[in-house]
Design an enzyme around this catalytic site. Structure first.
Site, PDB file in Angstrom:
ATOM      1  N   HIS A  54      97.633 -27.684 117.584  1.00 31.31           N
ATOM      2  CA  HIS A  54      96.718 -27.422 116.466  1.00 31.31           C
ATOM      3  C   HIS A  54      95.366 -26.986 117.058  1.00 31.31           C
ATOM      4  CE1 HIS A  54      98.825 -30.028 113.131  1.00 31.31           C
ATOM      5  NE2 HIS A  54      99.649 -29.196 113.726  1.00 31.31           N
ATOM      6  N   GLU A  56      92.357 -27.959 116.539  1.00 35.63           N
ATOM      7  CA  GLU A  56      91.461 -29.048 116.932  1.00 35.63           C
ATOM      8  C   GLU A  56      91.849 -29.629 118.293  1.00 35.63           C
ATOM      9  OE1 GLU A  56      93.162 -28.667 114.124  1.00 35.63           O
ATOM     10  OE2 GLU A  56      92.264 -29.754 112.437  1.00 35.63           O
TER      11      GLU A  56
END
Lengths: 157, 157
Positions: A54, A56
């Site tokens: 992801h 992040e």
């Protein structure tokens, strides 16, 4: 303050636009230390076939490399979408100071929607949460992407 | 079944023992598809100075590489310690079928202690949870490690 967060969110939106060309859902994340951008990544789950890739997570790993430490004290992560449980847990594990996000995620959001992992006094660190920055625009990125995919499946208009 | 899980936990314990030589907390994780071990990693947070480098995360990324897909359907992850929110979220995101863990983590555990992220019908996947396998031995690894560190700080006995 709102306008500063909006400026930062525009950086995360630009970053998110890098994901669809390789078939990934447009989510972007930028990490700042003070006013300096120390990491900027987009979702690469499909490109890398890695469930942990992801935006992040990739941005946190890059930020740690940049600082030479897994402790990201004093940093702000700006993400176009409310982080999922994995990413919210990673923010706590990284000792990030603040998460600023755009659109809420009622199906998997873990910074206020389904969970509030960043603000849990039982854990050994709490992360300040600022949500809803340019929510229309960041949510729009996602709806456009999914509408385009549905269109492609139907064979176009 | 219990004895099969104990055999698998012994593999995860052996893996965990690789962490202390580089200053990392001894946690190990093994991923299986059927009876085949497709990934085996230990905690490398300190070694890599990467906040996302928990044993489970590294093992999930390796397993995805091995299978050529981020969808780890049908796999079992065996971890010596109850996964934290980041790692429990990653299990859900990876579509892992089952998590088997050793010692519970009352301070950060997210598979029954503080959260139950793997068994949340609101999320788009649920992971079967089996906890407490060789809990004494897996917990002992951790207490030994932390006792050793306290001893080192005091300058030995």
């Amino acid at each position: 303050m709102a306008s500063m967060y909006e400026d930062l969110m525009r950086l995360a939106i630009d970053e998110a636009r890098g994901a669809p060309p390789h078939g990934d859902v447009p989510v972007g994340a930028v990490v700042l230390l003070g006013e300096r951008v120390i990491a900027s990544r987009h979702n690469e789950r499909e490109r890398r076939q890695d469930p942990t890739a992801h935006a992040e997570m990739l941005a946190l790993a890059d930020a740690a490399k940049e600082l030479g430490s897994w402790r990201l004290a004093g940093t702000t992560l700006v993400a176009t979408l409310e982080p999922c449980p994995m990413c919210a847990g990673a923010l706590v594990a990284s000792r990030v100071q603040r998460i600023v996000y755009g659109a809420s995620d009622p199906k998997a959001g873990a910074c206020g929607s389904l969970y509030n992992i960043c603000a849990d006094p039982r854990l050994n660190h709490e992360v300040d949460v600022v949500g809803g920055i340019l929510a229309g625009e960041t949510g729009g990125l996602l709806s456009e992407f999914f509408a385009g995919r549905r269109e492609a499946v139907r064979g176009g208009p």
